[in-house]
Motif scaffolding. Sequence first.
Motif, short mmCIF file in Angstrom:
data_model
loop_
_atom_site.label_atom_id
_atom_site.label_comp_id
_atom_site.label_asym_id
_atom_site.label_seq_id
_atom_site.Cartn_x
_atom_site.Cartn_y
_atom_site.Cartn_z
N TRP A 31 12.70 -5.89 -3.90
CA TRP A 31 11.38 -5.58 -3.35
C TRP A 31 10.60 -4.60 -4.21
N TRP A 32 11.24 -3.58 -4.76
CA TRP A 32 10.52 -2.51 -5.47
C TRP A 32 10.03 -2.94 -6.85
N ARG A 33 10.62 -3.98 -7.42
CA ARG A 33 10.17 -4.43 -8.73
C ARG A 33 9.63 -5.87 -8.69
N LYS B 10 1.48 -2.29 -8.71
CA LYS B 10 0.85 -1.17 -8.01
C LYS B 10 1.46 0.15 -8.48
N VAL B 11 2.77 0.17 -8.64
CA VAL B 11 3.45 1.37 -9.16
C VAL B 11 2.88 1.73 -10.53
N GLN B 12 2.79 0.75 -11.41
CA GLN B 12 2.31 0.99 -12.77
C GLN B 12 0.85 1.43 -12.78
N ALA C 88 -0.71 9.32 -0.03
CA ALA C 88 -1.65 8.20 -0.10
C ALA C 88 -1.20 7.19 -1.15
N ASP C 89 -0.69 7.67 -2.27
CA ASP C 89 -0.17 6.77 -3.31
C ASP C 89 1.04 6.01 -2.80
N MET C 90 1.92 6.71 -2.13
CA MET C 90 3.17 6.09 -1.68
C MET C 90 2.89 5.04 -0.60
N GLN D 33 2.49 -0.60 1.38
CA GLN D 33 1.75 -1.70 1.98
C GLN D 33 1.88 -2.96 1.13
N VAL D 34 1.77 -2.80 -0.18
CA VAL D 34 1.93 -3.95 -1.07
C VAL D 34 3.35 -4.50 -0.97
#
Length: 233
Positions: A136-138, A145-147, A211-213, A218-219
């Motif tokens: 899920w995280w990658r 979104k992380v990048q 807010a970033d997290m 959500q994505v």
Amino acid sequence: MRIQDMNWGQVEERVTVDDRCVLPIGSVEQHAYLSLATDMILAERVAVEAAAPLGVPVFPCLPYGMASGFAAFPGTVTLRLRTYLAVIEDMLDSLHRGGFRRILIVNGHGGNSPVAPLLSEWMNDHRDASVKLHDWWRAPATMAKVQEIDPAASHASWMENFPWTRLEGAMVPNFSKERIDFAATGRVDAWRKRERLGEGNYHGVFQRPDADMLAIWQVGVEETRAEIEHGWH
């Protein structure tokens, strides 16, 4: 829907109209100043939130994975490769016997990735079933979104520091750690690796604004939900 909120009769009835289920898998291992259960917490939570509007059953997260590289950090639990593959195979067999034919495995730990060849072999022996492995995280949208927020993101850095993986009273440093030498840490045992890692973060800052997290989360939920809904044939 969490499977613990169902009885066996409800499951038997449900699989006659919808044979999907979700199995989260994680790890209990060092995450610097975050919970040792970070990978388990995130995999199960993203799976539950993604599946909720669909009514698809989500099984409890398999907490333990393959984390031999962190074996020198107290609290880390690691399974041998042959043990882990046997556990996953037994779990898939159980889900199949229960009538599930579309199984999404939501993975929260990179060290569990060697399970992929087993899934291919298992589906050859269960040709009426489909199994998807979703890191899920990658996954593409989530990692994008992380990048977008901060490309310096890694294990035990800000990208895993959600409100639900933080620990009360555990101080989090406020600096950006330089990128570790991945080749150097990859060719030594867990004890020498611990010496080279320090607290455990691979690189980047340790925390970013909520807010970033939440934007990343959500994505991640939406991308996981899309995996539950689509791409089974």
